[in-house]
Motif scaffolding. Structure first.
Motif, short mmCIF file in Angstrom:
data_model
loop_
_atom_site.label_atom_id
_atom_site.label_comp_id
_atom_site.label_asym_id
_atom_site.label_seq_id
_atom_site.Cartn_x
_atom_site.Cartn_y
_atom_site.Cartn_z
N HIS A 123 0.84 -1.19 0.00
CA HIS A 123 0.00 0.00 0.00
C HIS A 123 0.88 1.25 0.00
O HIS A 123 2.11 1.16 -0.05
CB HIS A 123 -0.96 -0.01 1.19
CG HIS A 123 -0.28 -0.22 2.51
ND1 HIS A 123 0.48 0.76 3.14
CD2 HIS A 123 -0.22 -1.30 3.32
CE1 HIS A 123 0.96 0.30 4.27
NE2 HIS A 123 0.56 -0.96 4.42
N LEU A 124 0.23 2.40 0.06
CA LEU A 124 0.97 3.66 -0.07
C LEU A 124 2.02 3.82 1.01
O LEU A 124 3.08 4.40 0.77
CB LEU A 124 -0.01 4.84 -0.05
CG LEU A 124 0.57 6.21 -0.41
CD1 LEU A 124 1.25 6.17 -1.77
CD2 LEU A 124 -0.52 7.26 -0.40
N LEU A 127 5.12 2.35 -0.07
CA LEU A 127 5.74 2.98 -1.24
C LEU A 127 6.97 3.78 -0.87
O LEU A 127 7.93 3.85 -1.66
CB LEU A 127 4.71 3.87 -1.95
CG LEU A 127 5.19 4.55 -3.24
CD1 LEU A 127 5.60 3.51 -4.28
CD2 LEU A 127 4.09 5.45 -3.80
N GLY A 314 -2.35 8.33 3.09
CA GLY A 314 -2.29 6.99 2.53
C GLY A 314 -3.58 6.22 2.69
O GLY A 314 -3.70 5.08 2.27
N LEU A 323 -1.22 -0.58 -4.14
CA LEU A 323 -0.35 -0.41 -5.30
C LEU A 323 -0.67 -1.38 -6.42
O LEU A 323 -0.24 -1.18 -7.56
CB LEU A 323 1.12 -0.58 -4.89
CG LEU A 323 1.63 0.29 -3.73
CD1 LEU A 323 3.14 0.13 -3.60
CD2 LEU A 323 1.25 1.75 -3.90
N PHE A 333 -6.15 5.44 -8.22
CA PHE A 333 -4.84 5.77 -7.67
C PHE A 333 -4.45 7.19 -8.09
O PHE A 333 -4.03 8.01 -7.27
CB PHE A 333 -3.82 4.75 -8.17
CG PHE A 333 -2.45 4.88 -7.58
CD1 PHE A 333 -2.12 4.28 -6.37
CD2 PHE A 333 -1.45 5.60 -8.24
CE1 PHE A 333 -0.85 4.39 -5.82
CE2 PHE A 333 -0.17 5.72 -7.71
CZ PHE A 333 0.12 5.11 -6.49
N LEU A 352 7.68 11.88 -2.95
CA LEU A 352 7.09 10.76 -3.69
C LEU A 352 7.45 10.72 -5.17
O LEU A 352 7.03 9.79 -5.87
CB LEU A 352 5.55 10.80 -3.55
CG LEU A 352 5.01 10.66 -2.13
CD1 LEU A 352 3.49 10.84 -2.11
CD2 LEU A 352 5.39 9.31 -1.53
#
Length: 505
Positions: A123-124, A127, A314, A323, A333, A352
């Motif tokens: 997931h974010l 990331l 997130g 993701l 997304f 990011l």
């Protein structure tokens, strides 16, 4: 003798099949109780200078030789400085990591981050770990994704108020496969050579270890007082639920992972979220005690990803920002980043994306000038992050769907496109006789777009009622056959955000 009965210590009560581990990436900073490693706290700052420490996003150092056998003859960009200026550095175990990352006389670093198989997708929050790995990768080092096929059965207690639910073997295997695909897709598409990353699974070295071996190799070097002083442990011990022995020993599993990776693979840097400081230093300390090496390995943590108001970034109303495109479409997304408020967008562009700080500074300056087109910075953020995670094709799909769903857009809707976007917006099925020839006002209420006919008429008079992206101005309008796309359905919209797909059943 079964694997569960002869295998590892704290996992002995749970069958060990193939799963995965990771430093849960984001949460609260933890003060290390290590007596050897001094935590170097890095102040967070965001430069407004047009001459940043590192302005180019393309910092790959190309080499045809493996990182473990060749010493670079040219200076590498200092990845630690880059991370610091972009707001991606919380703490390091030693400031010597800076020189080690850029000294041409020192071999490239091998850097790893772990990922737990708690779901089929990352997931974010995860990331950030991949982004930091990618920065090391782009600056001439080797990135390693560690899949914890063994520790996935235990679950990292860091930042958790409850013990993780136990997953069955099939679910763990499925989760591992999904996460592995994501890591390969993202790190494998970086500008660096394909040999600059690798994926390992800690089940490979835990599966044959007995409890007695574990106690001999690791347990004798662990100090209970130090383990209990970890912030993640103290919080759980103070809670009503407490902490199981299995969770308590997790930090030793992660510590031994680092020892094994350093000794057998030459991996000398571990990264993780700020909540992983205790687990990371447990590893560097274990390496020092067993191998009698001074500063042979390093740890680096990055901060929690927060919005300007201090809340966690997130999560959406629908849950985690996954993701994997099978769990969250590239369109949704993309929309998540497109919706970032102005107060956060510049900071997220730094953390990011891989845009140069010069380019980000230009965007920041434009935002305060007359004539700035709203959401220009958000569009750039959404494009860059979506491309990094979903590739060029995923970005094209997201942009096409975004354009198609924009009221008044000139994009002609076809049914294939409507079917794809129907996964991300409300939809309903109605028989043809309740659609064709029906009043557009009646249909909008039947489809659930409006709660009442008066609300539909009010929106129509305000100019915000659309059918297939074309504005409806007449409240007496009736749906005709040509309005039904390919005879299969249509899209109704109220303003920019509220939409519904009407399928012909």
């Amino acid at each position: 003798m079964t694997l569960a009965s002869r295998s590892i210590f704290p996992i002995c009560s749970r069958t060990l099949s193939s799963p995965l581990r990771v430093a849960s990436l984001l949460v609260f900073t933890e003060i290390s109780s290590s007596t050897f490693f001094r935590r170097v706290q890095v102040p967070h700052f965001y430069s407004t200078s047009t001459t940043p420490l590192f302005s180019s996003a393309k910092c790959s150092v190309q080499s045809t030789s493996s990182p473990e056998t060749v010493t670079q003859t040219v200076s590498r960009p200092n990845v630690v400085d880059i991370l610091e200026e972009r707001g991606l550095l919380e703490s390091v175990t030693s400031e010597n990591l800076r020189s080690a990352s850029s000294d041409p006389k020192v071999a490239p670093l091998r850097v790893y981050c772990g990922f737990d198989p708690t779901a089929e997708s990352l997931h974010l929050g995860n990331l950030l770990g991949i982004i930091v790995l990618s920065w090391f990768q782009r600056c001439g080092h080797q990135a390693v994704g560690l899949i914890g096929g063994a520790t996935g059965r235990v679950g990292d207690p860091s930042g958790k108020s409850l013990e993780r639910p136990e997953l069955d073997a099939d679910t763990l295997e499925k989760n591992i496969s999904g996460i592995k695909k994501i890591i390969i897709k993202i790190l494998g598409s970086n500008p660096s050579s394909s040999s600059s990353y690798m994926i390992l699974n800690n089940y490979d070295w835990w599966k044959d270890m007995t409890m007695l071996e574990f106690l001999n190799k690791v347990g004798r070097f662990a100090r209970v007082g130090t383990m209990m002083a970890k912030e993640s442990v103290k919080k759980r011990l103070e809670s009503e639920q407490g902490m199981s022995y299995t969770e308590f020993t997790y930090q030793l599993l992660q510590a031994y992972d680092f020892l094994h990776l350093f000794k057998n693979e030459g991996i000398n840097v571990q990264i993780g979220g700020s909540d992983q400081w205790g687990n990371i230093t447990a590893g560097t300390d274990l390496i020092r005690k067993i191998l009698h090496t001074e500063e042979a390995t390093y740890g680096l943590t990055f901060p929690l990803l927060l919005k300007n108001d201090g809340t966690k970034f997130g999560k959406s109303e629908d849950g985690a920002i996954w993701l994997s495109p099978s769990m969250l479409s590239p369109y949704k997304f993309y929309q998540y980043f497109f919706s970032v408020p102005d107060v956060d967008v510049i900071r997220f562009l730094k953390t990011l994306t891989f845009l140069s700080l010069d380019e980000i500074k230009i965007l920041e300056d434009q935002m305060s000038k007359p004539g700035y087109v709203p959401n220009t910075a958000q569009i750039k953020l959404a494009e860059e992050v979506t491309r990094f995670v979903h590739g060029e094709e995923g970005l094209k799909e997201a942009i096409k769907a975004t354009e198609a769903l924009r009221p008044g857009a000139e994009t002609k809707l076809d049914w294939n496109l409507i079917e794809r976007i129907a996964e991300d917006i409300p939809s309903c099925s109605l028989p043809i006789d309740r659609v064709s020839g029906s009043s557009i006002v009646d249909l909008s209420v039947s489809a659930g777009l409006f709660e009442s006919k008066s609300a539909a008429r009010r929106m129509l008079k305000q100019g915000g009622f659309y059918m297939n992206n074309e504005r409806v101005d007449d409240e007496n309008k009736r749906v005709e056959e040509e309005d039904i796309v390919e005879g299969k359905g249509l899209v109704l919209s109220a303003g920019k955000k509220n939409k519904v797909v009407v399928r012909i059943s």
